[in-house]
Enzyme design. Structure first.
Site, PDB file in Angstrom:
ATOM      1  N   ARG A  83      44.348  47.969  42.295  1.00 25.67           N
ATOM      2  CA  ARG A  83      43.658  47.753  40.912  1.00 25.67           C
ATOM      3  C   ARG A  83      42.844  48.911  40.381  1.00 25.67           C
ATOM      4  O   ARG A  83      42.331  49.921  41.223  1.00 25.67           O
ATOM      5  CB  ARG A  83      42.297  46.901  41.275  1.00 25.67           C
ATOM      6  CG  ARG A  83      41.511  46.727  40.361  1.00 25.67           C
ATOM      7  CD  ARG A  83      40.179  46.020  40.606  1.00 25.67           C
ATOM      8  NE  ARG A  83      39.450  45.563  39.177  1.00 25.67           N
ATOM      9  CZ  ARG A  83      38.150  45.942  39.126  1.00 25.67           C
ATOM     10  NH1 ARG A  83      37.295  46.132  40.169  1.00 25.67           N
ATOM     11  NH2 ARG A  83      37.361  45.605  38.080  1.00 25.67           N
ATOM     12  N   GLU A 372      42.582  37.590  40.931  1.00 28.42           N
ATOM     13  CA  GLU A 372      42.915  38.905  40.449  1.00 28.42           C
ATOM     14  C   GLU A 372      43.956  39.505  41.617  1.00 28.42           C
ATOM     15  O   GLU A 372      45.043  40.154  41.071  1.00 28.42           O
ATOM     16  CB  GLU A 372      41.688  39.552  40.167  1.00 28.42           C
ATOM     17  CG  GLU A 372      41.212  39.127  38.935  1.00 28.42           C
ATOM     18  CD  GLU A 372      39.540  39.926  38.639  1.00 28.42           C
ATOM     19  OE1 GLU A 372      38.584  39.223  39.431  1.00 28.42           O
ATOM     20  OE2 GLU A 372      39.428  40.880  38.152  1.00 28.42           O
TER      21      GLU A 372
END
Ligand code: ADP
Length: 392
Positions: A83, A372
């Site tokens: 990320r 996510e």
């Protein structure tokens, strides 16, 4: 086909191991308080190491060690997904990481001074640990690169070089796609307003799978009221408090990011705590929730007008998934816009994606748990250069 997903913060590394053939989570954990003696490693919910980690390198080494001793094995990992918070205008999709991509993330540090350095550190450490695997950077900003100029342009002097980027893109992408699936309609034909309400919060207007407007800006400070961030304020407030209170720019920045939002209004950034205070009759907490939900309602009206036609409004993240009161207040009085929730459905507790609107509500209201890490893993294996069918 396993993917390791890493989310490196300034003092933490969160990780998940996912089996993408079955879309199943195999392991999850985190190392936190890196650099402190109280640092811990929690693997699959169990506290493992506990005497601190000097840096991210030591933290990741401990993670690899725990996988080796307690499993599951990392042998089937085909790629590592990272990320990364800010991809600026450069990254509209995930990027296979090489030295050049690393340098670009480094160059973007001024746009995300708290996040990109930590993300980059995680990437560097992981590339050393897994030199033979492809590493992919998945950017929080990427989904919003479809914003039209009318939405991303600030009406300030052009030489400032600033614009809206938007964040939480991985979540907005995941949730809006799931919404189309639940509506059983092609993603490209569905218009949604996605409310990601966590500690950080943002709302996005998604037209046919493309983000066309979003509430966060150059930084994640803009838009909705958040746990500790102010969201929108008159920019004139900044010079005013600088002059009147003698605050410098770093003090103002810190106050807007850390001491504002629900914490600033109600003394607590956790919504459950704020509701507890409301129930005890605390007027500050009551006002805080009125401001919080008033802001959401205003954005729904705004994005309704941007989209022209709305198929679904979607609630996600910690608050959006779990708090019926906030959902109800945020949508109160919107019946004339075709938005009516069903009280019993809204009140029902479930971990699954579900509809909470009334059957005759023209706009469907959904609660969809975001994921996510799964989205990062999906995007990682879909990135050019990452073999989808590795030799076994
Ligand atoms: P982050 O932005 O840190 O990822 P999350 O999406 O995990 O945050 O959301 C965290 C927030 O969700 C907490 O601060 C809390 O206010 C809120 N939250 C979690 N569970 C509930 C609940 N059952 N009711 C109300 N709010 C909740």
């Amino acid at each position: 086909m396993h993917v390791l997903v890493l989310n490196s913060g300034s003092s933490s590394i969160k990780y998940q191991l996912l089996d993408m053939s079955a879309r199943r989570r195999l392991a999850t954990g985190l190392v936190d308080r890196i650099g402190e003696s109280a640092g811990r490693l929690i693997h699959n919910g169990e506290a493992v190491g506990g005497d601190g980690f000097a840096d991210h390198e030591a933290g990741l080494r401990a993670v690899l060690e725990v996988f080796a001793t307690r499993g599951p094995s990392l042998e089937q990992v085909v790629a590592v997904g990272h990320r990364v918070v800010h991809g600026g205008s450069r990254f509209a999709r995930p990027a296979l990481i090489d030295d050049e991509v690393e340098a670009a993330i480094q160059e973007l540090i001024p746009l995300a001074p708290l996040h990109n350095p930590a993300n980059l550190e995680g990437i560097r450490v992981a590339r050393r640990a897994f030199p033979l695997l492809p590493h992919v950077a998945v950017f929080d900003t990427a989904f919003h690169q479809t914003l039209p100029p009318a939405a991303y342009t600030y009406a300030v002097p052009a030489e400032w070089g600033v614009r809206k980027y938007g964040f939480h893109g991985t979540s907005h992408a995941f949730v809006s796609r799931r919404a189309a699936e639940l509506l059983e309609r092609p993603y490209g034909e569905v218009n949604t307003i996605v409310l990601h309400l966590g500690n950080g919060a943002s709302v996005t207007a998604v037209r046919g799978g493309r983000s066309v407007e979003t509430s966060m800006g150059l930084t994640p400070l803009a838009g909705l009221v958040m746990g500790t961030r102010s969201g929108d304020v008159d920019p004139g407030v900044l010079p005013y408090v600088a002059r009147q209170l003698g605050l410098n720019i770093d003090e103002i920045d810190s106050a807007l990011n850390r001491d504002s939002g629900l914490r600033g209004l109600a003394g607590d950034n956790d919504l459950r705590e704020v509701w507890r205070k409301v129930d005890q009759g605390d007027p500050d907490a009551r006002l805080a929730m009125d401001v919080y939900t008033h802001r959401i309602r205003g954005y729904i009206g705004n994005y309704y007008a941007v989209l022209g036609h709305v198929d679904a409004i979607v609630f996600t993240a910690g608050v959006g998934e779990n708090d019926p009161r906030t959902r109800e207040l945020s949508l109160a009085g919107l019946g004339r816009l075709g938005i009516t929730i069903d009280q019993a459905r809204n009140a029902g507790a479930s971990r699954d994606a579900r509809t909470i609107s009334a059957d005759d509500s023209p706009v469907t209201v959904l609660v969809i748990p975001t994921d996510e890490e799964l989205e990062i893993a999906e995007q990682t294996i879909d990135t050019d250069g990452v073999a989808r069918n590795p030799p076994n």
